[in-house]
Design a protein around this motif. Structure first.
Motif, PDB file in Angstrom:
ATOM      1  N   ARG A  57       0.832  -1.200   0.000  1.00 34.21           N
ATOM      2  CA  ARG A  57       0.000   0.000   0.000  1.00 34.21           C
ATOM      3  C   ARG A  57       0.872   1.257   0.000  1.00 34.21           C
ATOM      4  N   GLY A  58       1.801   1.319   0.961  1.00 25.77           N
ATOM      5  CA  GLY A  58       2.634   2.512   1.082  1.00 25.77           C
ATOM      6  C   GLY A  58       3.525   2.709  -0.135  1.00 25.77           C
ATOM      7  N   ALA A  59       4.164   1.615  -0.554  1.00 23.63           N
ATOM      8  CA  ALA A  59       5.079   1.733  -1.686  1.00 23.63           C
ATOM      9  C   ALA A  59       4.312   2.138  -2.937  1.00 23.63           C
ATOM     10  N   ALA A  60       3.163   1.488  -3.176  1.00 25.24           N
ATOM     11  CA  ALA A  60       2.422   1.781  -4.407  1.00 25.24           C
ATOM     12  C   ALA A  60       1.916   3.219  -4.396  1.00 25.24           C
ATOM     13  N   PHE A  61       1.549   3.727  -3.237  1.00 27.02           N
ATOM     14  CA  PHE A  61       1.050   5.107  -3.169  1.00 27.02           C
ATOM     15  C   PHE A  61       2.111   6.107  -3.635  1.00 27.02           C
ATOM     16  N   VAL A  62       3.326   5.969  -3.111  1.00 26.05           N
ATOM     17  CA  VAL A  62       4.355   6.928  -3.554  1.00 26.05           C
ATOM     18  C   VAL A  62       4.842   6.612  -4.957  1.00 26.05           C
ATOM     19  N   PHE A  63       4.930   5.330  -5.300  1.00 28.50           N
ATOM     20  CA  PHE A  63       5.400   5.004  -6.656  1.00 28.50           C
ATOM     21  C   PHE A  63       4.435   5.585  -7.693  1.00 28.50           C
ATOM     22  N   ARG A  64       3.150   5.475  -7.424  1.00 28.52           N
ATOM     23  CA  ARG A  64       2.186   6.021  -8.363  1.00 28.52           C
ATOM     24  C   ARG A  64       2.376   7.533  -8.507  1.00 28.52           C
ATOM     25  N   ALA A  65       2.583   8.200  -7.354  1.00 31.30           N
ATOM     26  CA  ALA A  65       2.694   9.654  -7.399  1.00 31.30           C
ATOM     27  C   ALA A  65       3.893  10.098  -8.221  1.00 31.30           C
ATOM     28  N   TYR A  66       4.930   9.266  -8.317  1.00 31.64           N
ATOM     29  CA  TYR A  66       6.135   9.670  -9.047  1.00 31.64           C
ATOM     30  C   TYR A  66       6.271   9.002 -10.394  1.00 31.64           C
TER      31      TYR A  66
ATOM     32  N   GLY B 110      -1.430   2.186  -9.156  1.00 37.01           N
ATOM     33  CA  GLY B 110      -2.714   2.563  -8.580  1.00 37.01           C
ATOM     34  C   GLY B 110      -3.555   1.340  -8.259  1.00 37.01           C
ATOM     35  N   ALA B 111      -3.512   0.344  -9.163  1.00 39.02           N
ATOM     36  CA  ALA B 111      -4.282  -0.873  -8.914  1.00 39.02           C
ATOM     37  C   ALA B 111      -3.744  -1.608  -7.692  1.00 39.02           C
ATOM     38  N   VAL B 112      -2.417  -1.654  -7.569  1.00 32.07           N
ATOM     39  CA  VAL B 112      -1.821  -2.308  -6.393  1.00 32.07           C
ATOM     40  C   VAL B 112      -2.241  -1.570  -5.127  1.00 32.07           C
ATOM     41  N   PHE B 113      -2.184  -0.234  -5.208  1.00 33.71           N
ATOM     42  CA  PHE B 113      -2.560   0.580  -4.048  1.00 33.71           C
ATOM     43  C   PHE B 113      -3.997   0.279  -3.625  1.00 33.71           C
ATOM     44  N   GLY B 114      -4.899   0.245  -4.590  1.00 28.61           N
ATOM     45  CA  GLY B 114      -6.303   0.000  -4.264  1.00 28.61           C
ATOM     46  C   GLY B 114      -6.499  -1.384  -3.660  1.00 28.61           C
ATOM     47  N   ALA B 115      -5.911  -2.392  -4.305  1.00 26.39           N
ATOM     48  CA  ALA B 115      -6.111  -3.761  -3.821  1.00 26.39           C
ATOM     49  C   ALA B 115      -5.550  -3.920  -2.408  1.00 26.39           C
ATOM     50  N   ALA B 116      -4.357  -3.389  -2.176  1.00 25.40           N
ATOM     51  CA  ALA B 116      -3.754  -3.526  -0.849  1.00 25.40           C
ATOM     52  C   ALA B 116      -4.580  -2.781   0.196  1.00 25.40           C
ATOM     53  N   SER B 117      -5.186  -1.666  -0.202  1.00 27.28           N
ATOM     54  CA  SER B 117      -5.989  -0.904   0.758  1.00 27.28           C
ATOM     55  C   SER B 117      -7.277  -1.638   1.122  1.00 27.28           C
ATOM     56  N   VAL B 118      -7.759  -2.467   0.209  1.00 27.27           N
ATOM     57  CA  VAL B 118      -8.964  -3.234   0.522  1.00 27.27           C
ATOM     58  C   VAL B 118      -8.618  -4.409   1.443  1.00 27.27           C
ATOM     59  N   ILE B 119      -7.503  -5.079   1.131  1.00 25.96           N
ATOM     60  CA  ILE B 119      -7.207  -6.327   1.829  1.00 25.96           C
ATOM     61  C   ILE B 119      -6.704  -6.081   3.251  1.00 25.96           C
TER      62      ILE B 119
ATOM     63  N   ALA C 268      13.264  12.994  -3.594  1.00 22.31           N
ATOM     64  CA  ALA C 268      13.976  11.742  -3.321  1.00 22.31           C
ATOM     65  C   ALA C 268      13.680  11.290  -1.895  1.00 22.31           C
ATOM     66  N   THR C 269      13.647  12.246  -0.959  1.00 23.00           N
ATOM     67  CA  THR C 269      13.355  11.889   0.419  1.00 23.00           C
ATOM     68  C   THR C 269      11.954  11.301   0.541  1.00 23.00           C
ATOM     69  N   ALA C 270      10.991  11.894  -0.190  1.00 20.62           N
ATOM     70  CA  ALA C 270       9.618  11.386  -0.092  1.00 20.62           C
ATOM     71  C   ALA C 270       9.564   9.919  -0.506  1.00 20.62           C
ATOM     72  N   LEU C 271      10.256   9.601  -1.593  1.00 20.38           N
ATOM     73  CA  LEU C 271      10.242   8.211  -2.058  1.00 20.38           C
ATOM     74  C   LEU C 271      10.938   7.281  -1.072  1.00 20.38           C
TER      75      LEU C 271
ATOM     76  N   LEU D 241      12.899  -7.383  -3.584  1.00 18.34           N
ATOM     77  CA  LEU D 241      13.603  -7.278  -4.853  1.00 18.34           C
ATOM     78  C   LEU D 241      12.789  -6.428  -5.827  1.00 18.34           C
ATOM     79  N   VAL D 242      11.502  -6.736  -5.931  1.00 19.45           N
ATOM     80  CA  VAL D 242      10.639  -5.994  -6.854  1.00 19.45           C
ATOM     81  C   VAL D 242      10.585  -4.521  -6.466  1.00 19.45           C
ATOM     82  N   LEU D 243      10.386  -4.254  -5.176  1.00 23.95           N
ATOM     83  CA  LEU D 243      10.305  -2.860  -4.734  1.00 23.95           C
ATOM     84  C   LEU D 243      11.621  -2.133  -4.976  1.00 23.95           C
ATOM     85  N   GLY D 244      12.727  -2.832  -4.707  1.00 21.05           N
ATOM     86  CA  GLY D 244      14.028  -2.200  -4.887  1.00 21.05           C
ATOM     87  C   GLY D 244      14.239  -1.790  -6.337  1.00 21.05           C
ATOM     88  N   VAL D 245      13.895  -2.693  -7.258  1.00 20.75           N
ATOM     89  CA  VAL D 245      14.089  -2.384  -8.672  1.00 20.75           C
ATOM     90  C   VAL D 245      13.171  -1.231  -9.090  1.00 20.75           C
ATOM     91  N   ALA D 246      11.901  -1.307  -8.672  1.00 17.02           N
ATOM     92  CA  ALA D 246      10.958  -0.249  -9.061  1.00 17.02           C
ATOM     93  C   ALA D 246      11.433   1.102  -8.536  1.00 17.02           C
TER      94      ALA D 246
END
Ligand code: HDD
Ligand code: HEM
Ligand code: HEM
Lengths: 349, 443
Positions: free
Chosen positions: A97-106, A125-134, B57-60, B408-413
């Motif tokens: 959830r957390g990772a997808a939220f910031v990844f989507r924003a950037y 965004g889809a990951v964010f939504g699914a994780a927020s539901v589960i 960068a800090t936000a991420l 691993l996936v998160l690190g690469v992304a």
């Protein structure tokens, strides 16, 4: 006494987590179910509302965990064994959830349709939504497992599970659904407050649906409680818990009415009171058990030096924390947002 | 896969992953407020652009640090429930205080990231400074928990002290460890950021934005790197006195001797108790550890074989850390020497800076391996064995593989997103001809 105070502190932190971060999960739920012509605008509003506060809201969970293992290490160890699988799944949900939220924003915007999310952004965004539901479902299931019985802990700390996995029992599943509905309700009510015009109407309508779902889920949970967790049922009706619950039910009615009559501010206050009272009632009814029936607040308590340290450090910590939180919410939550002039690079992105 | 092996592996992966973001979360805010402070003072726009870039960068990295840290606080119980049942109440106070530091960090980061237009410039700068300060404090506090595991507070009879809530802060390893590990966060961040600007300059973008970015990052990195050997010497000194077995392991010092030599490089052979292919500097180890070239240094042979940690891993990690440290010092000094002579940074210097940019992070991971592998087989040194702390659940191998894959996936992304962020200099600072960056999807 010290142990009871520490447990009360943990319950208060849990309530803060539910009321604040619960709405962030709820935002993700509405992101997943964003529909209609204003789909992108709804998502934008949700992200805008969550952005500045979700990480601070999330820390309440860490606070709960830390209080639990510091003040009740034995209970934390037993829960970690009994709920090994659901806790790992919760973590998976929290991380995604957390990772997808910031990844989507950037992630880059769509090249063809300026202003719309690009492909990568839609995926996150889809990951964010699914994780927020589960995740809220799983958290609710864990809460149910603690109350349902079936986890036995001997005095040496060895854990045995009697019957089906405690988090997969009917009561736990119903609690999971209940948690989901409450999160969705909280978020929709807050969002109706923080938006204007058509978006506000969208979120108000969603809040009415979610409110109906909350009522439906409580109708489901109550008989299950009576049949599957009689100790909790009696606790809820006991002299200490029922006044709190009664206030909670009154607040629930008030929030529904206020929504209906287009009074979002009142609805927000009432909704917060409703969620807080329900959880407080659960906590009071569950007392003194941390894990029914073998682990109580007193058998699991850490040494009094530790408890005293935690309790004494709290007012000083809060002296730093509460004014900072107040500043954060005053800056970002004072007044409805105007998405039309949301500054391009004024935000995090 | 055995539960113990899997649990150790999962802990290693999670900590190693978290640590990168924790270090950046401590270092980046400092760079970001430094740049913003310079902007407010000088009014030169490229400083503001740097501050905004570093804020992104800090936000991420902060978000990934926060979620992976949450995973860790659960994993302490999920993987080591018996350790937590025993020690949760003792190390807890460190984490409880750290919790407040996290709160402040997250709150002020929210204000900083989203408050560019909503706060006055001074309030905004103050919010950034609060992020930098609380990040540093949270790192120092969590190290107290680890220091207690390295060197628990014991009473006169050798039992663990339970009735003192300050036990983690009274561990005598806390001071040296928190100094050394705080410096390491600034080194790791400084040189990693410097690499980005050195690369940009190599590609011909020698504008004020890149120059200042490089100078600020290397200012922080070099200053911390110069202090690091001194701080490392305090650490080694402390270890020699209080954890002689660990010192012997990472120095690959097999035989107790007076006037012990410092072993540089080489591969230890634990069976034969020799180090192959090493350079030896006579008497240096005795001198470094006890300030006396003829002092006796206990070797591994002074301890029962079953209590030895993994000597090969500890020795290689230690050597790697120190080598990285000196490489970074060299590169940093080269840069400042060039600047002092008022020369432009040349291509070789820039290439060297790109080359060493990951070494800070590498050294930080290596250092933690020295400390944590060197503590084995104990989870609490001298008190509880790691195998006595592990969980009784047998699903750990599955969660280990699952979490490793996830990280691993998160690190690469994340790496891909950061690369996008790094290659797009803000248009205002970009000079004519430089490609306009894609628009970040701002929220
Ligand atoms: C950028 C990172 C970095 C760099 C350049 C160095 N270190 Fe380091 N070192 C760490 C990052 C680190 C660390 C990751 O932060 C550790 C792990 C635990 C701790 O407190 O710091 C560590 C541990 C550590 C220990 C182990 C303490 C113990 O657990 O017993 C010693 C003896 C040293 N260091 C000594 C040195 C020396 C002599 C260096 C000379 C250049 C050096 N370190 C450079
Ligand atoms: C020396 C080791 C460690 C250091 C220096 C460190 C430092 C930090 C820092 C600076 C953050 C803030 C997030 C960021 O800036 O990215 C953070 C987050 C976090 N860390 Fe660590 N950490 C360490 C080890 C651990 C360990 C062992 C645990 C748990 C057992 C842990 C739990 C957490 C948690 C729960 C968060 C999230 C807080 C939030 O939401 O803001 N950390 N850590
Ligand atoms: C942040 C940087 C850290 C890194 C990179 C790190 C690294 C490691 C590694 C490599 C191991 C496995 C050792 C082995 O199995 O051979 C380990 C174990 C462990 N670490 Fe750390 N560590 C860090 C900090 C901490 C901190 C701050 C705590 C504080 C509570 C902690 C608690 C543990 C525990 C409970 C274990 C498992 C038991 C054990 O293997 O001894 N670590 N860590």
């Amino acid at each position: 006494m010290l142990a009871d105070l520490a447990a009360g502190l943990a319950l208060a932190a849990l309530i803060a987590y539910a009321v604040l971060a619960g709405a962030d999960f709820g935002g993700g739920i509405w992101d997943a179910f964003a529909r209609g012509p204003r789909r992108d605008a709804q998502r934008e509003a949700i992200a805008h509302a969550m952005g500045p506060v979700w990480e601070a809201n999330h820390v309440w969970l860490i606070f709960v965990v830390v209080l639990l293992f510091t003040c009740f290490p034995g209970a934390y160890a037993a829960l970690s064994i009994a709920l090994f699988t659901p806790f790992h799944l919760v973590l998976l949900g929290i991380i995604l959830r957390g990772a997808a939220f910031v990844f989507r924003a950037y992630s880059p915007q769509s090249i063809r349709r300026p202003g719309a999310p690009g492909r990568q952004a839609r995926r996150w965004g889809a990951v964010f939504g699914a994780a927020s539901v589960i995740t809220p479902v799983l958290l609710g299931m864990c809460l149910g497992a603690v109350s349902a019985g079936g986890v036995h802990v001997d005095p040496a700390g060895a854990v045995t599970i009697e019957g089906a996995a405690p988090w997969l029992r009917p009561l736990s599943l119903a609690m999971g659904g209940f948690a989901l509905a409450v999160c969705a309700y909280l978020a929709a009510v807050y969002l109706a407050n923080e938006t204007e015009g058509e978006l506000r109407a969208d979120f108000r309508r969603r809040a009415l649906w979610a409110g109906t779902a909350v009522v439906a889920m409580s109708v489901l949970v109550l008989p299950l409680l009576r049949a599957r967790a009689p100790h909790l049922w009696h606790g809820l009706l006991g002299a200490r818990a029922w006044p709190v619950l009664a206030v909670g039910v009154a607040a629930a009615l008030l929030s529904g009415w206020a929504l209906w009559r287009h009074r979002p501010r009142l609805a927000r206050t009432a909704t917060v009171a409703q969620a807080a009272c329900l959880l407080a009632g659960w906590g009071i009814a569950q007392h003194p058990y941390l894990i029914y029936p073998d682990v109580t607040v007193h058998t699991a308590a850490a040494g009094s030096a530790t408890l005293r340290f935690v309790l004494w450090s709290t007012p000083f910590g809060m002296l730093l924390l509460l004014p900072s939180l107040w500043w954060l919410f005053r800056v970002f939550k004072g007044g409805a947002m105007r998405l039309t002039n949301a500054p391009g690079d004024g935000g995090a992105g | 896969m055995e539960t113990l092996t899997a649990a150790r592996a999962q802990m290693e992966v999670s900590l190693a992953f978290h640590m990168v973001f924790a270090a950046l979360g401590i270092g980046m805010p400092l760079l970001m407020v430094a740049a913003e402070g310079l902007w407010l003072r000088t009014g030169r726009a490229h400083y503001r652009d740097l501050a905004k870039k570093w804020a992104k960068a800090t936000a991420l990295t902060f978000a990934i640090g926060a979620v992976s840290g949450t995973a860790l606080s659960f994993e302490l119980g999920l993987l080591w429930p018996r350790f937590m049942a025993f020690a949760g109440g003792i190390v807890g106070p460190a984490f409880a205080l750290e919790g407040y530091a996290f709160f402040l960090e997250a709150i002020f980061l929210g204000l900083y990231l989203y408050g560019w237009e909503k706060l006055s410039p001074r309030a905004h700068l103050a919010a950034g400074a609060a992020v930098a300060a609380s990040g540093m404090v949270s790192g120092i506090l969590v190290v107290a928990a680890n220091a207690w595991m390295q060197q628990p507070l014991l009473d006169a009879r050798g039992a663990v002290v339970r009735d003192n809530a300050l036990a983690p802060f009274l561990s005598r390893a806390w001071g040296v460890m928190s100094l050394h590990s705080t410096l390491s966060c600034y080194i790791a961040t400084g040189f990693a950021a410097a690499g980005v600007y050195a690369l940009g300059m190599l590609r011909g973008r020698r504008d004020a934005y890149h120059r200042s970015g490089l100078a600020l990052a290397l200012g922080l990195g070099t200053a911390a790197a110069l202090l690091q050997p001194v701080s490392g010497h305090f650490s080694a000194d402390h270890t020699a006195r209080h954890q002689p077995l660990k010192l012997a392991a990472y120095e690959a010092h097999f035989h107790t001797t007076r006037g012990a030599a410092e072993v540089i490089g080489g591969i230890p052979d634990v069976q034969a108790r020799v180090v192959h292919g090493a350079i030896r500097i006579p008497k240096l180890l005795s001198f470094l550890a006890f300030a006396d070239p003829d002092a006796e240094v206990k070797g591994l042979d002074a301890f029962p074989r079953e209590l030895w940690p993994n000597v090969v891993v500890a020795h290689l990690a230690f050597q790697g850390m120190v080598a990285c440290g000196f490489a970074l010092i060299g590169a940093g000094l080269w840069f400042w020497w060039t600047g002092w002579r008022r020369r432009e940074p040349g291509r070789w210097l820039l290439r060297a800076l790109v080359l060493v940019s990951p070494l800070g992070i590498l050294a930080l991971e290596a250092g933690w391996i020295v400390t944590e592998v060197g503590r084995q087989p104990w989870i609490i040194r001298g008190v509880m064995l790691t195998r006595d702390g592990v969980t009784t659940v047998d699903a750990v191998p599955a969660t280990f593989f699952g979490f490793s894959l996830l990280y691993l996936v998160l690190g690469v992304a994340l790496a891909l997103l950061l690369r996008r962020l790094a290659t797009g200099a803000p248009p205002r600072a970009a000079q004519a001809g430089a490609a306009a960056p894609e628009v970040a999807h701002a929220r």
